[in-house]
Write a protein that holds these residues in place. Structure first.
Motif, PDB file in Angstrom:
ATOM      1  N   VAL A 264       0.917  -1.076  -0.033  1.00 42.74           N
ATOM      2  CA  VAL A 264       0.006  -0.048   0.074  1.00 42.74           C
ATOM      3  C   VAL A 264       1.012   1.270  -0.060  1.00 42.74           C
ATOM      4  O   VAL A 264       1.093   1.928   0.910  1.00 42.74           O
ATOM      5  CB  VAL A 264      -0.952  -0.243   1.229  1.00 42.74           C
ATOM      6  N   HIS A 265       1.525   1.444  -1.126  1.00 42.67           N
ATOM      7  CA  HIS A 265       2.548   2.443  -1.299  1.00 42.67           C
ATOM      8  C   HIS A 265       2.178   3.412  -2.510  1.00 42.67           C
ATOM      9  O   HIS A 265       1.282   3.038  -3.433  1.00 42.67           O
ATOM     10  CB  HIS A 265       3.749   2.141  -1.696  1.00 42.67           C
ATOM     11  N   TRP A 266       2.736   4.507  -2.659  1.00 40.82           N
ATOM     12  CA  TRP A 266       2.513   5.532  -3.800  1.00 40.82           C
ATOM     13  C   TRP A 266       2.973   4.740  -5.050  1.00 40.82           C
ATOM     14  O   TRP A 266       2.287   4.926  -6.071  1.00 40.82           O
ATOM     15  CB  TRP A 266       3.169   6.675  -3.729  1.00 40.82           C
ATOM     16  N   CYS A 267       4.117   3.971  -4.870  1.00 41.27           N
ATOM     17  CA  CYS A 267       4.707   3.397  -6.126  1.00 41.27           C
ATOM     18  C   CYS A 267       4.035   2.199  -6.423  1.00 41.27           C
ATOM     19  O   CYS A 267       3.861   1.804  -7.512  1.00 41.27           O
ATOM     20  CB  CYS A 267       6.248   3.247  -5.653  1.00 41.27           C
ATOM     21  N   HIS A 268       3.539   1.529  -5.503  1.00 37.23           N
ATOM     22  CA  HIS A 268       2.980   0.128  -5.822  1.00 37.23           C
ATOM     23  C   HIS A 268       1.570   0.033  -4.855  1.00 37.23           C
ATOM     24  O   HIS A 268       1.810  -0.008  -3.907  1.00 37.23           O
ATOM     25  CB  HIS A 268       3.757  -1.068  -5.698  1.00 37.23           C
ATOM     26  N   GLY A 269       0.435   0.129  -5.423  1.00 36.43           N
ATOM     27  CA  GLY A 269      -0.630  -0.048  -4.661  1.00 36.43           C
ATOM     28  C   GLY A 269      -1.536   1.040  -4.690  1.00 36.43           C
ATOM     29  O   GLY A 269      -1.684   2.116  -5.397  1.00 36.43           O
ATOM     30  N   ALA A 270      -2.838   0.989  -3.830  1.00 36.22           N
ATOM     31  CA  ALA A 270      -3.795   1.974  -4.002  1.00 36.22           C
ATOM     32  C   ALA A 270      -3.559   3.465  -3.838  1.00 36.22           C
ATOM     33  O   ALA A 270      -4.164   4.184  -4.543  1.00 36.22           O
ATOM     34  CB  ALA A 270      -4.827   1.661  -2.703  1.00 36.22           C
ATOM     35  N   PRO A 271      -2.610   3.911  -2.985  1.00 33.25           N
ATOM     36  CA  PRO A 271      -2.274   5.348  -2.979  1.00 33.25           C
ATOM     37  C   PRO A 271      -2.131   5.948  -4.485  1.00 33.25           C
ATOM     38  O   PRO A 271      -2.753   6.957  -4.584  1.00 33.25           O
ATOM     39  CB  PRO A 271      -1.121   5.610  -2.037  1.00 33.25           C
ATOM     40  N   GLY A 272      -1.241   5.176  -5.203  1.00 30.42           N
ATOM     41  CA  GLY A 272      -0.848   5.872  -6.362  1.00 30.42           C
ATOM     42  C   GLY A 272      -2.041   5.675  -7.470  1.00 30.42           C
ATOM     43  O   GLY A 272      -2.116   6.456  -8.481  1.00 30.42           O
ATOM     44  N   LEU A 273      -2.969   4.949  -7.492  1.00 29.12           N
ATOM     45  CA  LEU A 273      -3.957   4.594  -8.307  1.00 29.12           C
ATOM     46  C   LEU A 273      -5.064   5.442  -8.201  1.00 29.12           C
ATOM     47  O   LEU A 273      -5.702   6.000  -9.200  1.00 29.12           O
ATOM     48  CB  LEU A 273      -4.582   3.016  -8.043  1.00 29.12           C
ATOM     49  N   ILE A 274      -5.025   6.123  -7.065  1.00 29.62           N
ATOM     50  CA  ILE A 274      -6.225   7.228  -6.945  1.00 29.62           C
ATOM     51  C   ILE A 274      -5.992   8.308  -7.891  1.00 29.62           C
ATOM     52  O   ILE A 274      -7.081   9.012  -8.462  1.00 29.62           O
ATOM     53  CB  ILE A 274      -6.108   7.790  -5.373  1.00 29.62           C
ATOM     54  N   TYR A 275      -4.825   8.821  -8.001  1.00 34.14           N
ATOM     55  CA  TYR A 275      -4.487   9.962  -9.030  1.00 34.14           C
ATOM     56  C   TYR A 275      -5.147   9.730 -10.422  1.00 34.14           C
ATOM     57  O   TYR A 275      -5.834  10.425 -11.008  1.00 34.14           O
ATOM     58  CB  TYR A 275      -2.898  10.289  -9.236  1.00 34.14           C
ATOM     59  N   MET A 276      -4.952   8.417 -10.847  1.00 37.25           N
ATOM     60  CA  MET A 276      -5.222   7.934 -12.188  1.00 37.25           C
ATOM     61  C   MET A 276      -6.946   8.051 -12.082  1.00 37.25           C
ATOM     62  O   MET A 276      -7.609   8.521 -13.281  1.00 37.25           O
ATOM     63  CB  MET A 276      -4.604   6.574 -12.585  1.00 37.25           C
ATOM     64  N   LEU A 277      -7.413   7.326 -11.148  1.00 36.93           N
ATOM     65  CA  LEU A 277      -8.725   7.259 -11.255  1.00 36.93           C
ATOM     66  C   LEU A 277      -9.480   8.493 -11.078  1.00 36.93           C
ATOM     67  O   LEU A 277     -10.608   8.762 -11.599  1.00 36.93           O
ATOM     68  CB  LEU A 277      -9.131   6.488  -9.917  1.00 36.93           C
ATOM     69  N   LEU A 278      -9.042   9.442 -10.452  1.00 34.47           N
ATOM     70  CA  LEU A 278      -9.757  10.813 -10.012  1.00 34.47           C
ATOM     71  C   LEU A 278      -9.615  11.641 -11.685  1.00 34.47           C
ATOM     72  O   LEU A 278     -10.575  12.272 -11.591  1.00 34.47           O
ATOM     73  CB  LEU A 278      -9.113  11.606  -8.897  1.00 34.47           C
ATOM     74  N   LYS A 279      -8.427  11.385 -12.019  1.00 32.19           N
ATOM     75  CA  LYS A 279      -8.238  12.290 -13.352  1.00 32.19           C
ATOM     76  C   LYS A 279      -9.035  11.396 -14.263  1.00 32.19           C
ATOM     77  O   LYS A 279      -9.922  12.427 -15.260  1.00 32.19           O
ATOM     78  CB  LYS A 279      -6.796  12.070 -13.828  1.00 32.19           C
ATOM     79  N   ALA A 280      -9.259  10.239 -14.470  1.00 30.77           N
ATOM     80  CA  ALA A 280     -10.551   9.734 -15.452  1.00 30.77           C
ATOM     81  C   ALA A 280     -11.696  10.019 -15.199  1.00 30.77           C
ATOM     82  O   ALA A 280     -12.403  10.339 -16.115  1.00 30.77           O
ATOM     83  CB  ALA A 280     -10.197   8.077 -15.191  1.00 30.77           C
ATOM     84  N   HIS A 281     -12.172  10.327 -13.809  1.00 31.41           N
ATOM     85  CA  HIS A 281     -13.346  10.767 -13.358  1.00 31.41           C
ATOM     86  C   HIS A 281     -13.611  12.054 -13.759  1.00 31.41           C
ATOM     87  O   HIS A 281     -14.545  12.578 -14.499  1.00 31.41           O
ATOM     88  CB  HIS A 281     -13.579  10.572 -11.837  1.00 31.41           C
ATOM     89  N   GLU A 282     -12.707  13.133 -13.905  1.00 28.22           N
ATOM     90  CA  GLU A 282     -12.585  14.400 -14.220  1.00 28.22           C
ATOM     91  C   GLU A 282     -13.052  14.478 -15.775  1.00 28.22           C
ATOM     92  O   GLU A 282     -13.542  15.167 -16.271  1.00 28.22           O
ATOM     93  CB  GLU A 282     -11.236  15.023 -13.833  1.00 28.22           C
ATOM     94  N   VAL A 283     -11.833  13.611 -16.592  1.00 26.49           N
ATOM     95  CA  VAL A 283     -12.066  13.616 -18.110  1.00 26.49           C
ATOM     96  C   VAL A 283     -13.260  12.913 -18.612  1.00 26.49           C
ATOM     97  O   VAL A 283     -13.985  13.434 -19.297  1.00 26.49           O
ATOM     98  CB  VAL A 283     -10.718  13.097 -18.578  1.00 26.49           C
ATOM     99  N   PHE A 284     -13.468  11.874 -18.138  1.00 33.87           N
ATOM    100  CA  PHE A 284     -14.883  10.839 -18.711  1.00 33.87           C
ATOM    101  C   PHE A 284     -16.086  11.138 -17.921  1.00 33.87           C
ATOM    102  O   PHE A 284     -16.919  10.669 -18.481  1.00 33.87           O
ATOM    103  CB  PHE A 284     -14.219   9.540 -18.619  1.00 33.87           C
ATOM    104  N   GLN A 285     -15.980  11.802 -16.735  1.00 35.01           N
ATOM    105  CA  GLN A 285     -17.292  11.972 -16.190  1.00 35.01           C
ATOM    106  C   GLN A 285     -18.145  10.738 -16.070  1.00 35.01           C
ATOM    107  O   GLN A 285     -19.435  10.589 -15.963  1.00 35.01           O
ATOM    108  CB  GLN A 285     -18.413  13.048 -16.876  1.00 35.01           C
ATOM    109  N   ASP A 286     -17.362   9.515 -15.583  1.00 32.19           N
ATOM    110  CA  ASP A 286     -17.966   8.206 -15.188  1.00 32.19           C
ATOM    111  C   ASP A 286     -17.920   7.986 -13.855  1.00 32.19           C
ATOM    112  O   ASP A 286     -16.771   7.885 -13.167  1.00 32.19           O
ATOM    113  CB  ASP A 286     -17.280   7.051 -15.821  1.00 32.19           C
ATOM    114  N   GLU A 287     -19.008   7.801 -12.883  1.00 28.92           N
ATOM    115  CA  GLU A 287     -19.067   7.720 -11.474  1.00 28.92           C
ATOM    116  C   GLU A 287     -17.975   6.421 -11.096  1.00 28.92           C
ATOM    117  O   GLU A 287     -17.699   6.444  -9.842  1.00 28.92           O
ATOM    118  CB  GLU A 287     -20.518   7.578 -10.873  1.00 28.92           C
TER     119      GLU A 287
END
Length: 421
Positions: A295-318
């Motif tokens: 559970v690290h920025w480099c491997h695991g959930a913390p680093g995935l959050i940035y991709m997911l939130l940016k995808a939410h912003e761009v694609f507007q899918d909940e």
């Protein structure tokens, strides 16, 4: 203090993290002054105090213990320069000697500029990071000629990064996505428009997409995704070496892609990464690895959050926001790491994911969680964590913790260093 790993780990006992001793947020807790856009004094006071306590310790050791051979932002002198630049931009008490911070930053980046390794191109572990930092500092100092010379060196790295026989990987820490960050960073820090820089960004984005498509074909599309990436023959998932970091940076550069590229290449790949979500809310370190451990920025959930939130912003899918919330809950439960307090694989780096969640949702729950992780860092060295190899550095040591505490003072402006834009 052990806990059972959830998801694919088969219930194997792990001791990689401490049990979280804090109660979670509730609406009766007062932590933030909305009108002033800042945390309440009862929180900002200890934050500022601990910033200076840690800075005093850092500077005491830096006086005799700087490895000038390590030029990187990740563990070297350039990371210390980036910290001083963060002090320059901070909103501390009136009378702080901000002019000194500019010179302090230059003192750590100027000596290394002649010895940068051209064979590494990324912001964090290559030449482009020190060049981008130095160019920004000279620009702010008013020495625009020196800044332009450094920017030319930075942009010339594009020839190597996009060459047909280029050996560079695509990931953040060492590869093209890390170089793309440097170009986007400069675009934000130095306002003068540059057609050459725009061309460089476009070419790097193109190369990352072509590389991913080529790799997918080599694998005969067994994962049924249009983009595929490996580092050292492993398909990593996380932000440091894997899909999440590459996809996040491509989404940050979405204006340099066509709508078709965004929707037929990037989005399906992001969706594939989201499907790797484990029951615990975490993500595996690499494809085909069922273990739920890191559970690290480099491997695991913390680093995935940035991709997911940016995808939410761009694609507007909940679904992307839902995934980010699950990941953030995992970080809250398992993010106080025995590995240490650092940014890459430590508590302060995990706390940044809460700040990103707060920026995106404006929900005080996430700001509160970041504050609690900061309080854990106040007791640096008292929890029995491992000692980092480079204890003064930005991504493993003292400098990164200080950077995080400074960012927490201005939660609306937070940006994970060397990654978030």
């Amino acid at each position: 203090m052990s806990e059972k790993a959830a998801g694919g780990g088969g219930g194997v006992k792990e001791t990689r993290e401490f049990e979280n001793p804090y109660v979670d947020w509730n609406s009766r807790m007062e932590i933030y002054m909305e009108d002033e856009k800042r945390l309440i004094p009862g929180i900002t006071g200890p934050l500022i105090e601990n910033c200076y306590i840690l800075l005093e310790t850092l500077e005491k050791h830096l006086a005799t213990d700087v490895d000038w051979q390590d030029t990187t932002v990740y563990t070297g002198a350039a990371g210390i320069a980036l910290l001083y630049m963060r002090f320059l931009d901070s909103e501390l008490e009136p009378g702080d000697p901000k002019g000194d911070f500019l010179q302090d930053a230059l003192n750590y980046v100027e000596p290394i500029l002649p010895s940068l390794c051209k064979r590494r191109i990324s912001f964090l572990c290559g030449a482009s990071g020190p060049l981008a930092i130095a160019a920004t500092l000279y620009y702010r100092k008013g020495d625009h000629k020196e800044a332009e010379d450094l920017l030319r060196r930075l942009e010339n790295l594009e020839n190597d990064a996009t060459a047909s026989q280029s050996y560079y990987p695509d990931e953040i820490l060492y590869g093209r996505a890390g170089y793309l960050y440097s170009l986007l960073y400069i675009k934000r820090k130095i306002p003068e428009k540059s057609e050459h820089r725009e061309k460089c960004i476009r070419e790097v984005v193109k190369k990352i997409l072509e590389s991913g498509q080529r790799n997918a074909k080599k694998k005969k599309n067994i994962n049924k995704i249009p983009l595929f990436y490996e580092w050292h023959n492993k398909a990593y998932v996380g932000a440091g070496h894997g899909f999440a970091g590459i996809m996040y940076m491509l989404l940050e550069a979405k204006e340099y892609m066509s709508a078709d590229q965004l929707n037929s290449l990037v989005r399906p790949t992001v969706d594939f990464v989201l499907r790797q979500h484990q029951k615990s809310g975490n993500f595996p370190s690499s494809l085909g690895n069922p273990r739920d451990r890191l559970v690290h920025w480099c491997h695991g959930a913390p680093g995935l959050i940035y991709m997911l939130l940016k995808a939410h912003e761009v694609f507007q899918d909940e679904k992307y926001l839902v995934g980010a919330r699950k990941a953030a809950d995992c970080v809250w439960k398992r993010g106080l790491l025995r590995k240490g307090y650092g940014i890459c694989h430590g508590v302060s780096g995990n706390a940044y994911s809460f700040l990103k969640m707060y920026q995106h949702t404006k929900e005080l729950r996430y700001l509160y969680r970041a504050v609690k992780f900061a309080e854990w860092c106040f007791d640096y060295g008292k929890h029995g964590c491992r000692s980092p190899d480079r204890s003064l550095s930005l991504f493993e040591g003292f400098a990164g913790i200080i950077y995080f505490l400074l960012d927490l003072l201005e939660p609306e402006k937070v940006a994970f260093p060397g990654f978030q834009l």
